[in-house]
Design a protein around this motif. Structure first.
Motif, PDB file in Angstrom:
ATOM      1  N   SER A 143     179.731  44.041 119.005  1.00  0.00           N
ATOM      2  CA  SER A 143     180.717  43.775 117.944  1.00  0.00           C
ATOM      3  C   SER A 143     181.060  42.289 117.835  1.00  0.00           C
ATOM      4  O   SER A 143     181.363  41.796 116.748  1.00  0.00           O
ATOM      5  CB  SER A 143     181.979  44.622 118.118  1.00  0.00           C
ATOM      6  N   VAL A 144     180.961  41.542 118.941  1.00  0.00           N
ATOM      7  CA  VAL A 144     181.184  40.094 118.878  1.00  0.00           C
ATOM      8  C   VAL A 144     180.051  39.447 118.069  1.00  0.00           C
ATOM      9  O   VAL A 144     180.303  38.592 117.216  1.00  0.00           O
ATOM     10  CB  VAL A 144     181.305  39.473 120.289  1.00  0.00           C
ATOM     11  N   LEU A 145     178.825  39.881 118.298  1.00  0.00           N
ATOM     12  CA  LEU A 145     177.696  39.358 117.534  1.00  0.00           C
ATOM     13  C   LEU A 145     177.877  39.639 116.040  1.00  0.00           C
ATOM     14  O   LEU A 145     177.603  38.773 115.200  1.00  0.00           O
ATOM     15  CB  LEU A 145     176.379  39.944 118.040  1.00  0.00           C
ATOM     16  N   GLU A 146     178.361  40.805 115.691  1.00  0.00           N
ATOM     17  CA  GLU A 146     178.617  41.129 114.283  1.00  0.00           C
ATOM     18  C   GLU A 146     179.628  40.147 113.673  1.00  0.00           C
ATOM     19  O   GLU A 146     179.445  39.685 112.544  1.00  0.00           O
ATOM     20  CB  GLU A 146     179.139  42.561 114.149  1.00  0.00           C
ATOM     21  N   PRO A 186     175.786  36.636 126.326  1.00  0.00           N
ATOM     22  CA  PRO A 186     174.785  37.689 126.106  1.00  0.00           C
ATOM     23  C   PRO A 186     173.464  37.159 125.532  1.00  0.00           C
ATOM     24  O   PRO A 186     173.459  36.337 124.613  1.00  0.00           O
ATOM     25  CB  PRO A 186     175.451  38.617 125.087  1.00  0.00           C
ATOM     26  N   SER A 187     172.374  37.673 126.050  1.00  0.00           N
ATOM     27  CA  SER A 187     171.054  37.247 125.587  1.00  0.00           C
ATOM     28  C   SER A 187     170.840  37.615 124.120  1.00  0.00           C
ATOM     29  O   SER A 187     170.118  36.912 123.408  1.00  0.00           O
ATOM     30  CB  SER A 187     169.951  37.829 126.467  1.00  0.00           C
ATOM     31  N   ALA A 188     171.465  38.687 123.642  1.00  0.00           N
ATOM     32  CA  ALA A 188     171.308  39.086 122.233  1.00  0.00           C
ATOM     33  C   ALA A 188     171.808  37.989 121.297  1.00  0.00           C
ATOM     34  O   ALA A 188     171.194  37.717 120.258  1.00  0.00           O
ATOM     35  CB  ALA A 188     172.053  40.390 121.964  1.00  0.00           C
ATOM     36  N   ILE A 189     172.904  37.328 121.662  1.00  0.00           N
ATOM     37  CA  ILE A 189     173.431  36.246 120.826  1.00  0.00           C
ATOM     38  C   ILE A 189     172.536  35.019 120.954  1.00  0.00           C
ATOM     39  O   ILE A 189     172.210  34.369 119.953  1.00  0.00           O
ATOM     40  CB  ILE A 189     174.891  35.909 121.201  1.00  0.00           C
TER      41      ILE A 189
END
Length: 189
Positions: A65-68, A88-91
């Motif tokens: 949700s932070v990435l969103e 996070p690696s996703a970000i």
């Protein structure tokens, strides 16, 4: 106008310094400050400077949700300014070479998990270093191991406490961090 997102966990003097620098320079704008500590003084500093605050917890950071929320802002740069959690690696993957951090020592010395703030300065003092400084670097999946962008050293031979070292390091952070952010933004034009 280039957009910057700041991440912070604590007092927020670097955050406030960066916000004011960009408010006065016209070279970019701090769109939001993301904070993981509901009691952090950085919240007041951001609000006092009319910058939106996004408060989040560990689950929101890791589950997306932070990435969103970041994606809604579409920042040109994400800056970790006293943010203490693993990013996070996703970000990082979604924003390659757009996430930077400042570390209060001359990496690769005194980096890694648990090496932040007073813990860094205590280690520097205990090891009788004659200089320390700051490192601004890109963020990767490991604490303090991303590619270096900028380093600046300061002599600490006259320092006898971690607090004295911290004061000298803070002066470097305040002088150079906003300028380096500005240079990165301009290089991505």
């Amino acid at each position: 106008m280039k957009k910057i997102i700041l991440f912070a966990s604590g007092n927020g003097t670097n955050v406030e310094n960066i916000i004011k620098y960009f408010q006065n320079s016209g070279q970019g704008t701090v769109s939001a400050v993301f904070v993981n500590n509901p009691n952090a003084k950085v919240i007041t500093r951001a609000k006092d400077n009319n910058v939106d605050v996004v408060l989040f917890d560990k689950q929101q950071l890791t589950e997306g949700s932070v990435l969103e929320k970041i994606n809604k802002i579409t920042p040109d740069l994400i800056v970790l300014a006293g943010f203490l959690w693993m990013f996070p690696s996703a970000i990082i993957k979604q924003y390659p070479n757009k996430v930077i951090n400042i570390h209060p020592a001359l990496l690769p010395k005194y980096g890694g998990k648990g090496m932040y703030g007073k813990f860094v300065h205590e280690a520097v003092l205990n090891n009788k270093e004659t200089e320390t400084g700051i490192t601004i670097h890109y963020v990767n999946e490991h604490y303090d191991e991303g590619e270096f962008i900028f380093q600046k050293a300061v002599n600490i031979e006259d320092c006898t406490t971690p607090e004295e070292i911290a004061q000298k390091v803070h002066l470097l952070e305040h002088e150079f961090f906003p300028e380096v952010i500005s240079e990165i933004l301009n290089s991505k034009a």
